[in-house]
Design a protein around this motif. Structure first.
Motif, PDB file in Angstrom:
ATOM      1  N   ARG A 115       0.836  -1.207   0.000  1.00  0.00           N
ATOM      2  CA  ARG A 115       0.000   0.000   0.000  1.00  0.00           C
ATOM      3  C   ARG A 115       0.872   1.259   0.000  1.00  0.00           C
ATOM      4  N   ALA A 116       1.987   1.258   0.736  1.00  0.00           N
ATOM      5  CA  ALA A 116       2.894   2.406   0.752  1.00  0.00           C
ATOM      6  C   ALA A 116       3.458   2.663  -0.641  1.00  0.00           C
ATOM      7  N   LYS A 117       3.745   1.592  -1.365  1.00  0.00           N
ATOM      8  CA  LYS A 117       4.235   1.739  -2.739  1.00  0.00           C
ATOM      9  C   LYS A 117       3.167   2.409  -3.606  1.00  0.00           C
ATOM     10  N   GLN A 118       1.912   2.024  -3.426  1.00  0.00           N
ATOM     11  CA  GLN A 118       0.822   2.656  -4.174  1.00  0.00           C
ATOM     12  C   GLN A 118       0.705   4.137  -3.824  1.00  0.00           C
ATOM     13  N   LEU A 119       0.819   4.462  -2.533  1.00  0.00           N
ATOM     14  CA  LEU A 119       0.728   5.856  -2.104  1.00  0.00           C
ATOM     15  C   LEU A 119       1.865   6.688  -2.681  1.00  0.00           C
ATOM     16  N   LYS A 120       3.053   6.116  -2.748  1.00  0.00           N
ATOM     17  CA  LYS A 120       4.195   6.836  -3.320  1.00  0.00           C
ATOM     18  C   LYS A 120       4.007   7.089  -4.808  1.00  0.00           C
ATOM     19  N   ARG A 121       3.237   6.234  -5.463  1.00  0.00           N
ATOM     20  CA  ARG A 121       2.970   6.407  -6.897  1.00  0.00           C
ATOM     21  C   ARG A 121       1.795   7.336  -7.165  1.00  0.00           C
TER      22      ARG A 121
END
Length: 92
Positions: A40-46
């Motif tokens: 989810r953090a990876k999605q937020l960073k994108r």
């Protein structure tokens, strides 16, 4: 394992994704919690939008925001069936 995300699949300018009516079941395994929060953090960073309104101040880092979303049951995920072959990664 994949995290369901409707926010990053819509182009800019569309309305915010609807929050789920029912929270996801709580995660009892700390290892699964870390995996789901990391995805989810990876999605937020994108560029994905946060899934809660944030009573008070939102966490600054994507990792903290992702952990809070998972803790609140706002992140849905699916687990591969035991013995299933892992899917090819799209990030090659």
């Amino acid at each position: 394992m994949s995290v369901m995300n409707d926010a990053t699949q819509h182009p800019e300018g569309h309305e915010a994704p609807e929050l789920p009516a029912e929270p996801a079941p709580p995660i009892s395994s700390r290892f699964l919690f870390v995996d789901v929060a990391a995805l989810r953090a990876k999605q937020l960073k994108r560029g994905a939008r946060p899934r809660f309104n944030g009573e008070g101040q939102l966490p600054y880092k994507a990792e903290r925001l992702a952990m809070e979303e998972v803790r609140r049951g706002l992140v849905y995920y699916d687990m591969p069936k035991p013995g299933a072959q892992p899917a090819e990664s799209e990030e090659a």
